[in-house]
Write a protein that holds these residues in place. Sequence first.
Motif, PDB file in Angstrom:
ATOM      1  N   LEU A 245     -58.585  22.737 -66.089  1.00  7.99           N
ATOM      2  CA  LEU A 245     -58.575  21.582 -65.190  1.00  7.99           C
ATOM      3  C   LEU A 245     -57.946  22.007 -63.859  1.00  7.99           C
ATOM      4  N   ASP A 246     -56.841  22.774 -63.950  1.00  6.82           N
ATOM      5  CA  ASP A 246     -56.177  23.275 -62.728  1.00  6.82           C
ATOM      6  C   ASP A 246     -57.135  24.170 -61.943  1.00  6.82           C
ATOM      7  N   ARG A 247     -57.849  25.038 -62.696  1.00 10.70           N
ATOM      8  CA  ARG A 247     -58.764  25.989 -62.041  1.00 10.70           C
ATOM      9  C   ARG A 247     -59.874  25.263 -61.280  1.00 10.70           C
ATOM     10  N   ALA A 248     -60.345  24.153 -61.844  1.00  9.77           N
ATOM     11  CA  ALA A 248     -61.415  23.376 -61.188  1.00  9.77           C
ATOM     12  C   ALA A 248     -60.922  22.847 -59.841  1.00  9.77           C
ATOM     13  N   ILE A 249     -59.646  22.414 -59.786  1.00 10.59           N
ATOM     14  CA  ILE A 249     -59.069  21.917 -58.522  1.00 10.59           C
ATOM     15  C   ILE A 249     -58.950  23.069 -57.526  1.00 10.59           C
ATOM     16  N   VAL A 250     -58.449  24.225 -58.005  1.00 11.97           N
ATOM     17  CA  VAL A 250     -58.284  25.406 -57.130  1.00 11.97           C
ATOM     18  C   VAL A 250     -59.623  25.785 -56.495  1.00 11.97           C
ATOM     19  N   GLN A 251     -60.680  25.860 -57.322  1.00 14.82           N
ATOM     20  CA  GLN A 251     -62.020  26.232 -56.807  1.00 14.82           C
ATOM     21  C   GLN A 251     -62.484  25.232 -55.741  1.00 14.82           C
ATOM     22  N   HIS A 252     -62.209  23.952 -55.978  1.00 16.57           N
ATOM     23  CA  HIS A 252     -62.592  22.886 -55.042  1.00 16.57           C
ATOM     24  C   HIS A 252     -61.894  23.106 -53.697  1.00 16.57           C
ATOM     25  N   SER A 286     -52.452  11.151 -62.336  1.00 11.09           N
ATOM     26  CA  SER A 286     -52.424  10.301 -63.539  1.00 11.09           C
ATOM     27  C   SER A 286     -51.898   8.908 -63.181  1.00 11.09           C
ATOM     28  N   ASP A 287     -51.027   8.844 -62.118  1.00  7.25           N
ATOM     29  CA  ASP A 287     -50.421   7.555 -61.746  1.00  7.25           C
ATOM     30  C   ASP A 287     -50.758   7.111 -60.324  1.00  7.25           C
ATOM     31  N   HIS A 288     -51.435   7.960 -59.545  1.00  2.56           N
ATOM     32  CA  HIS A 288     -51.759   7.630 -58.158  1.00  2.56           C
ATOM     33  C   HIS A 288     -53.241   7.880 -57.899  1.00  2.56           C
ATOM     34  N   THR A 289     -53.735   7.385 -56.759  1.00  2.00           N
ATOM     35  CA  THR A 289     -55.179   7.536 -56.488  1.00  2.00           C
ATOM     36  C   THR A 289     -55.498   8.704 -55.557  1.00  2.00           C
ATOM     37  N   VAL A 290     -54.504   9.133 -54.729  1.00  2.00           N
ATOM     38  CA  VAL A 290     -54.767  10.253 -53.799  1.00  2.00           C
ATOM     39  C   VAL A 290     -53.573  11.207 -53.782  1.00  2.00           C
ATOM     40  N   PHE A 291     -53.878  12.517 -53.803  1.00  2.00           N
ATOM     41  CA  PHE A 291     -52.838  13.548 -53.699  1.00  2.00           C
ATOM     42  C   PHE A 291     -53.014  14.270 -52.367  1.00  2.00           C
ATOM     43  N   GLN A 292     -51.906  14.473 -51.637  1.00  2.00           N
ATOM     44  CA  GLN A 292     -51.980  15.222 -50.374  1.00  2.00           C
ATOM     45  C   GLN A 292     -50.820  16.193 -50.297  1.00  2.00           C
ATOM     46  N   ALA A 293     -51.121  17.405 -49.777  1.00  2.00           N
ATOM     47  CA  ALA A 293     -50.068  18.415 -49.626  1.00  2.00           C
ATOM     48  C   ALA A 293     -50.493  19.401 -48.543  1.00  2.00           C
ATOM     49  N   ASP A 298     -52.633  24.756 -44.225  1.00  2.00           N
ATOM     50  CA  ASP A 298     -53.879  24.076 -44.631  1.00  2.00           C
ATOM     51  C   ASP A 298     -53.546  22.745 -45.296  1.00  2.00           C
ATOM     52  N   GLN A 299     -54.333  21.711 -44.956  1.00  2.62           N
ATOM     53  CA  GLN A 299     -54.154  20.410 -45.601  1.00  2.62           C
ATOM     54  C   GLN A 299     -54.951  20.384 -46.908  1.00  2.62           C
ATOM     55  N   LEU A 300     -54.276  20.096 -48.016  1.00  2.00           N
ATOM     56  CA  LEU A 300     -54.958  19.997 -49.308  1.00  2.00           C
ATOM     57  C   LEU A 300     -54.937  18.531 -49.740  1.00  2.00           C
ATOM     58  N   SER A 301     -56.110  17.968 -50.023  1.00  2.00           N
ATOM     59  CA  SER A 301     -56.114  16.592 -50.502  1.00  2.00           C
ATOM     60  C   SER A 301     -57.104  16.469 -51.664  1.00  2.00           C
ATOM     61  N   LEU A 302     -56.870  15.479 -52.514  1.00  2.00           N
ATOM     62  CA  LEU A 302     -57.748  15.265 -53.669  1.00  2.00           C
ATOM     63  C   LEU A 302     -57.593  13.816 -54.126  1.00  2.00           C
ATOM     64  N   SER A 303     -58.706  13.110 -54.250  1.00  2.00           N
ATOM     65  CA  SER A 303     -58.635  11.741 -54.760  1.00  2.00           C
ATOM     66  C   SER A 303     -58.868  11.771 -56.270  1.00  2.00           C
ATOM     67  N   ARG A 304     -58.470  10.693 -56.929  1.00  2.00           N
ATOM     68  CA  ARG A 304     -58.659  10.637 -58.382  1.00  2.00           C
ATOM     69  C   ARG A 304     -60.152  10.707 -58.727  1.00  2.00           C
ATOM     70  N   ASP A 305     -61.006  10.055 -57.920  1.00  2.00           N
ATOM     71  CA  ASP A 305     -62.457  10.086 -58.177  1.00  2.00           C
ATOM     72  C   ASP A 305     -63.015  11.503 -58.074  1.00  2.00           C
ATOM     73  N   GLU A 306     -62.553  12.240 -57.028  1.00  3.68           N
ATOM     74  CA  GLU A 306     -62.999  13.637 -56.860  1.00  3.68           C
ATOM     75  C   GLU A 306     -62.559  14.464 -58.079  1.00  3.68           C
ATOM     76  N   PHE A 307     -61.288  14.281 -58.467  1.00  6.41           N
ATOM     77  CA  PHE A 307     -60.735  15.003 -59.621  1.00  6.41           C
ATOM     78  C   PHE A 307     -61.560  14.719 -60.881  1.00  6.41           C
ATOM     79  N   ASN A 308     -61.858  13.432 -61.096  1.00  8.44           N
ATOM     80  CA  ASN A 308     -62.628  13.053 -62.287  1.00  8.44           C
ATOM     81  C   ASN A 308     -63.995  13.717 -62.309  1.00  8.44           C
TER      82      ASN A 308
END
Length: 618
Positions: A245-252, A286-293, A298-308
């Motif tokens: 699951l982590d790897r899928a986010i990294v590739q994205h 798991s508890d929020h809808t958007v992650f940003q860092a 580089d700006q890294l962002s991911l929404s729960r829908d994208e993650f799913n």
Amino acid sequence: MAKIGINIATGSLQQAEMIVGIDLGTTNSLVAIIHPESKVPVALKEFNSSSLVPSVVHFDGFGNPEVGEAAKQYLETDPANTIFSAKRLMGKSYRDVKEHADLFTYKVIDDDTESLVKVQVGDKFYSPIDLSSFILKELKERAEHILKTPVNKAVITVPAYFNDAQRQATRDAGKLAGLDVLRIINEPTAASLAYGLGINKYEEKTIAVYDLGGGTFDISILKIANGIFEVLSTNGDTYLGGDDLDRAIVQHWIKKVGIDHNGLKINKILAQSLRLKAEEAKKYLSDHTVFQAELNGDQLSLSRDEFNSLIQPLIDRTIDCCKKAMTDAGLQTNDIDTVVMVGGSTRVPAVKEAVSTFFGKPVNDEVNPDEVVALGAAVQADILAGNNTDFLLLDITPLSLGIETMGGLMDVLIPRNSKIPSRVGRQYTTHKDGQSGMRISVYQGERDLVKDNRKLAEFNLTGIPGMPAGLPKVEVQFLIDADGILVVKAKELRSGVEQSIEVKPQYGLTDQEVEQMLLDSITHAKDDMVTRALVEARTEGEQILGVTEKFIAKNPDLMTKEEMLATANAMQALQLALTMEDKNLIQSKIEELNEITRPFAERAMDQAVGAALKGKTL
């Protein structure tokens, strides 16, 4: 010397000391106990720390092992000397793991034999048993530090699909860590116990245990009746877990930000930082809808829908396994009474939703999914300690039963504390060409050499047809009936030749004798394992010398003069090593001989294939 009270009927130890439950995991391991005051299972942790100990072993420049968080930091910086996922290697030969060999960043010995796989670190060779014992030793010491009391007895969990060799390897690792392993129990059984399922001996239930860990996925279908857990089916993927699951986010993110793949391979620190950020995102979503860092500007962002949508293919793979397990169990989803969730990755809402939808009912996830297996092992430990009498404990064998194999070693078929009745079979083969008989010697005891155990019976299997060594398949079967009578059968599968014997006085030992045998096995565990490893290395070395000798006699024209000389020198070096008391030296000389002989063995193979295909069109 302290006396240990023992109940010969159950073989369970009766003394006030703490028996712990251990979840020996692929990614993380932990220890749990039943709290003496509250009587509820708790995972042991030091103040403000996690209960999880990463299942990672790092060897420093002097070959000293360190385990857990301290070792984990070396996964990126010193991969050759940092061993992870040793559990995947338990009870396996190189042939079993070679298609995944590229996943291991450390050296897994490629001797292509049926013998147990070995890991090379510097000039030392470690078996998966050694590596797992380092993790168990760390858990034992951690528990002793927290509880301020000696910890010598444990219940250890294993996947439901673990075979006899893998279970025995887990027992051996416990023994080497100084633990008396009272029982090996299945992980899904432990998870069910943590939820209180099966505690009431009158309830009958069918349970699905969905276990998505850091590196592996398992689904088990269990039937509980009269306090007995029966595994109806198991399925899974030993290379699918939270790390994917982590790897899928990294590739994205790599695609989104335009990070160069090759640059990542060189920049290990950036790769590690990306992976840690991905893990953080997974947990946050798991508890929020958007992650940003931000990472290196580089700006890294991911929404729960994208993650799913990124992880949907991985979730689908787990649901396919669930379908197969249900088919194998011959059940429909509405036959399942309870669905239990295990493993940190089951916290992901999309995972819960998919499992709930598939089984058509809400899932059970109130118990911490990282700890549920260890907590269940603690419940089992409490039952063995005699503190929980509501639970049905079947009669069990007080001492291990096995047969003598090459080098005078004890090969355990039925480990002590196995339930009665019990049936186990294992295959053996001949060591000499044309061997027509095999002596089956049955022993009882806990030591690695049969000379230290008690001989129960012996018989000869004769009439094996003359075949080259290694070709006959002799299945030895142990069957203990409800009365504790042991029947041993041996059958050569190719010819059907069969012989059996009944062993009646199986428990003809006093309490004191059983007690002494158990104490001896713990006292001499380290020496026994060293002796076993040395005997196994010598046996392997002798076999390789025999095979090489035969090959040279048959194919002298396939080798150059230089190869002939190099092989003779390597054989001589191995022959000399066999006279020494050094397992690592023997292993390294075997490895050197394998390296030298590999090229002409391949030439012989090519020639044989060429001859076989002559005149045939493909």
